[in-house]
Design a protein around this motif. Structure first.
Motif, PDB file in Angstrom:
ATOM      1  N   ASP A  79      63.456 105.520  -9.596  1.00  0.00           N
ATOM      2  CA  ASP A  79      62.879 104.443  -8.806  1.00  0.00           C
ATOM      3  C   ASP A  79      61.354 104.411  -8.947  1.00  0.00           C
ATOM      4  OD1 ASP A  79      62.929 102.245  -7.084  1.00  0.00           O
ATOM      5  OD2 ASP A  79      62.679 103.490  -5.296  1.00  0.00           O
ATOM      6  N   LEU A  80      60.887 104.457 -10.181  1.00  0.00           N
ATOM      7  CA  LEU A  80      59.453 104.510 -10.436  1.00  0.00           C
ATOM      8  C   LEU A  80      58.848 103.114 -10.491  1.00  0.00           C
ATOM      9  CD1 LEU A  80      59.392 107.313 -13.162  1.00  0.00           C
ATOM     10  CD2 LEU A  80      59.229 107.534 -10.672  1.00  0.00           C
ATOM     11  N   ASP A  81      57.507 103.067 -10.437  1.00  0.00           N
ATOM     12  CA  ASP A  81      56.864 101.758 -10.508  1.00  0.00           C
ATOM     13  C   ASP A  81      55.635 101.715 -11.416  1.00  0.00           C
ATOM     14  OD1 ASP A  81      55.038 103.129  -8.878  1.00  0.00           O
ATOM     15  OD2 ASP A  81      55.845 102.227  -7.051  1.00  0.00           O
ATOM     16  N   LEU A  82      55.198 102.848 -11.956  1.00  0.00           N
ATOM     17  CA  LEU A  82      54.110 102.824 -12.929  1.00  0.00           C
ATOM     18  C   LEU A  82      54.636 102.371 -14.287  1.00  0.00           C
ATOM     19  CD1 LEU A  82      52.155 106.103 -12.090  1.00  0.00           C
ATOM     20  CD2 LEU A  82      51.383 103.747 -11.732  1.00  0.00           C
ATOM     21  N   PRO A  83      53.765 101.930 -15.188  1.00  0.00           N
ATOM     22  CA  PRO A  83      54.226 101.557 -16.527  1.00  0.00           C
ATOM     23  C   PRO A  83      54.943 102.716 -17.211  1.00  0.00           C
ATOM     24  CG  PRO A  83      51.998 100.776 -16.171  1.00  0.00           C
ATOM     25  CD  PRO A  83      52.322 101.651 -15.006  1.00  0.00           C
ATOM     26  N   LEU A  84      55.864 102.367 -18.080  1.00  0.00           N
ATOM     27  CA  LEU A  84      56.677 103.347 -18.808  1.00  0.00           C
ATOM     28  C   LEU A  84      56.036 103.601 -20.166  1.00  0.00           C
ATOM     29  CD1 LEU A  84      59.321 104.976 -19.017  1.00  0.00           C
ATOM     30  CD2 LEU A  84      60.497 102.850 -19.582  1.00  0.00           C
ATOM     31  N   MET A  85      55.788 104.878 -20.458  1.00  0.00           N
ATOM     32  CA  MET A  85      55.179 105.278 -21.730  1.00  0.00           C
ATOM     33  C   MET A  85      56.286 105.693 -22.690  1.00  0.00           C
ATOM     34  SD  MET A  85      52.043 107.533 -20.099  1.00  0.00           S
ATOM     35  CE  MET A  85      52.907 107.926 -18.556  1.00  0.00           C
ATOM     36  N   THR A  86      56.465 104.942 -23.776  1.00  0.00           N
ATOM     37  CA  THR A  86      57.570 105.173 -24.702  1.00  0.00           C
ATOM     38  C   THR A  86      57.061 105.313 -26.135  1.00  0.00           C
ATOM     39  OG1 THR A  86      57.934 102.783 -24.928  1.00  0.00           O
ATOM     40  CG2 THR A  86      59.199 103.938 -23.224  1.00  0.00           C
ATOM     41  N   TYR A  87      57.968 105.701 -27.047  1.00  0.00           N
ATOM     42  CA  TYR A  87      57.608 105.896 -28.459  1.00  0.00           C
ATOM     43  C   TYR A  87      56.400 106.837 -28.595  1.00  0.00           C
ATOM     44  CZ  TYR A  87      60.480 101.702 -29.461  1.00  0.00           C
ATOM     45  OH  TYR A  87      61.488 100.779 -29.564  1.00  0.00           O
ATOM     46  N   GLN A  88      56.395 107.923 -27.856  1.00  0.00           N
ATOM     47  CA  GLN A  88      55.276 108.884 -27.838  1.00  0.00           C
ATOM     48  C   GLN A  88      53.999 108.277 -27.273  1.00  0.00           C
ATOM     49  OE1 GLN A  88      56.631 111.513 -28.317  1.00  0.00           O
ATOM     50  NE2 GLN A  88      58.035 111.429 -30.029  1.00  0.00           N
ATOM     51  N   GLU A  94      55.324  97.652 -18.513  1.00  0.00           N
ATOM     52  CA  GLU A  94      55.833  97.635 -17.143  1.00  0.00           C
ATOM     53  C   GLU A  94      57.248  97.062 -17.136  1.00  0.00           C
ATOM     54  OE1 GLU A  94      53.288  95.836 -14.264  1.00  0.00           O
ATOM     55  OE2 GLU A  94      51.476  96.768 -15.067  1.00  0.00           O
ATOM     56  N   PRO A  95      58.243  97.850 -16.756  1.00  0.00           N
ATOM     57  CA  PRO A  95      59.615  97.352 -16.752  1.00  0.00           C
ATOM     58  C   PRO A  95      59.839  96.163 -15.816  1.00  0.00           C
ATOM     59  CG  PRO A  95      59.614  99.735 -16.728  1.00  0.00           C
ATOM     60  CD  PRO A  95      58.198  99.305 -16.499  1.00  0.00           C
ATOM     61  N   LYS A  96      59.153  96.137 -14.696  1.00  0.00           N
ATOM     62  CA  LYS A  96      59.448  95.117 -13.690  1.00  0.00           C
ATOM     63  C   LYS A  96      58.843  93.761 -14.028  1.00  0.00           C
ATOM     64  CE  LYS A  96      60.061  98.619 -10.136  1.00  0.00           C
ATOM     65  NZ  LYS A  96      59.541  99.247  -8.908  1.00  0.00           N
ATOM     66  N   THR A  97      57.743  93.745 -14.746  1.00  0.00           N
ATOM     67  CA  THR A  97      57.085  92.479 -15.069  1.00  0.00           C
ATOM     68  C   THR A  97      57.118  92.163 -16.564  1.00  0.00           C
ATOM     69  OG1 THR A  97      54.897  93.469 -15.397  1.00  0.00           O
ATOM     70  CG2 THR A  97      55.508  92.839 -13.137  1.00  0.00           C
TER      71      THR A  97
END
Length: 296
Positions: A79-88, A94-97
Motif C-alpha cells: 500500500d505504498l504511495d511514493l514513485p516506484l523505482m524499476t529496471y535498477q 508513479e503507479p497511481k497517476t
C-alpha cells in the motif's frame, strides 16, 4: 509488537550507533531476495513491519530490477504511495497517476554491441537474451530459462527472433542475459566489465544467474538519491536501504544506514552497516523492527 520465530529473533547486535536510526525518514526496499523469497510473495510479517514503520511517519519505497508492471503487485501489497523505482532505477514512475519522473534508456549503439557479444560462440548456446522496451519483454525465442522467468514474474514474453530491428526502432530500457549456469554469467560479467567502463554502461548481477545492462547513469543509488533529495528534500543520513545483491550495492552505500540480507553474497555484505537474517527468516522485517521500531 511484530512476532518472530525464536530462531529468526536471535540476531546479532547492531554494529552502529542506534541513535542514527532516529534520523531515518525514508526506507527503500529491494524485492527479490529481500522482501520476497522462494514463494515470490511478501510475508505477513514483512507487511506488518512496513505498516508499523509507516505509522511512525517514515516513508517507504521500492527499488527493484524488475519491470514496472511486474513490480506493481508488491507495491500494492504494501500500500505504498511514493514513485516506484524499476529496471535498477532506469524507470521511476508513479503507479497511481502514471507520471514518469525518469526514464533513462540504453543507447542503441551500446545495445547492438551487447547483442553481438551475447551471440559469440562462447556465450550463445548458454544464454537467453531479454530486451525490455516500453515495459514489454522481448526475446529471440522462448527458452526454458525465459519461461521460468515469465512464470515467476508474471511477465508475458514476446518472441520476435532477431532483436536488432526492435532496438533500431526504440532504445531499450534494459538488456538481460540469463543462464542457469552461474559460471557463464560470471564469465560474461568479467569479460564485459573489462571491455566497458562505468561511464559507458552500468553492468550488474541482480541474482547469480542474471547479467543486466542499462544506461551508465542508472543504478539504485541514483534512483534513491532522486526520491530522497529531489522529491522529499532529505539527506542521505535520513535514508535506510535494504537489499541482497550486487545491484543493491549503490543504494546500500548511499544510505545513512545500509542493510544487507543474510542471503547476500559476502562482497555485498561488506558494504552494509548491518547484516539482517535471510529472506526466508523475514530478515527485512527484523531489520525494520530492530533498527526503527526499537524491538529486540
Amino acid at each position: 509488537m511484530i512476532e518472530f520465530s525464536a530462531a529468526a529473533s536471535a540476531t546479532t547486535p547492531l554494529t552502529f550507533d542506534p541513535k542514527r536510526a532516529q534520523a531515518i525518514r525514508l526506507v527503500v526496499l529491494d524485492i527479490d531476495g529481500t522482501i520476497a523469497g522462494e514463494n515470490n510473495e511478501i510475508s505477513p510479517t514483512v507487511r506488518a513491519a512496513v505498516r508499523a514503520v509507516r505509522e511512525k511517519g517514515i516513508q517507504v519505497a521500492i527499488a527493484t530490477g524488475r519491470m514496472f508492471h511486474s513490480a506493481l503487485r508488491f507495491y500494492d501489497a504494501l500500500d505504498l504511495d511514493l514513485p516506484l523505482m524499476t529496471y535498477q532505477g532506469a524507470l521511476i514512475q508513479e503507479p497511481k497517476t502514471g507520471k514518469i519522473h525518469r526514464h533513462w534508456t540504453l543507447a542503441k549503439s551500446a545495445a547492438l554491441q551487447l547483442l553481438d557479444y551475447f551471440e559469440q560462440v562462447d556465450f550463445q548456446q548458454h544464454l537467453s537474451v531479454h530486451a525490455y522496451a516500453n515495459d514489454r519483454l522481448y526475446v529471440r525465442e522462448v527458452t526454458p530459462e525465459s519461461q521460468l522467468y515469465s512464470d515467476r514474474t508474471g511477465v508475458t514474453l514476446f518472441p520476435i527472433g532477431d532483436l536488432r530491428p526492435l532496438i533500431q526502432e526504440c532504445e531499450p530500457t534494459k538488456l538481460l542475459a540469463l543462464s542457469q549456469n552461474s559460471a557463464h554469467i560470471d564469465s560474461l560479467y568479467t569479460h564485459l566489465r573489462a571491455q566497458y567502463s562505468p561511464a559507458e554502461l552500468y553492468l550488474t548481477k541482480s541474482v547469480a544467474t542474471f547479467f543486466e545492462a542499462t544506461n551508465p547513469l542508472v543504478n539504485k543509488g541514483t534512483a534513491v538519491r532522486y526520491i530522497a533529495e529531489e522529491l522529499l528534500g532529505l539527506s542521505p543520513h535520513e535514508v535506510l536501504t535494504v537489499g541482497d545483491n550486487f545491484n543493491d550495492i549503490e543504494m546500500i552505500q548511499y544510505a545513512g544506514i545500509g542493510v544487507a540480507m543474510g542471503n547476500a553474497p559476502e562482497p555485498v555484505k561488506a558494504f552494509a552497516d548491518w547484516v539482517a537474517p535471510d529472506v526466508e527468516s523475514n530478515g527485512a522485517a527484523i531489520a525494520l523492527s530492530k533498527i526503527l521500531l526499537g524491538e529486540a
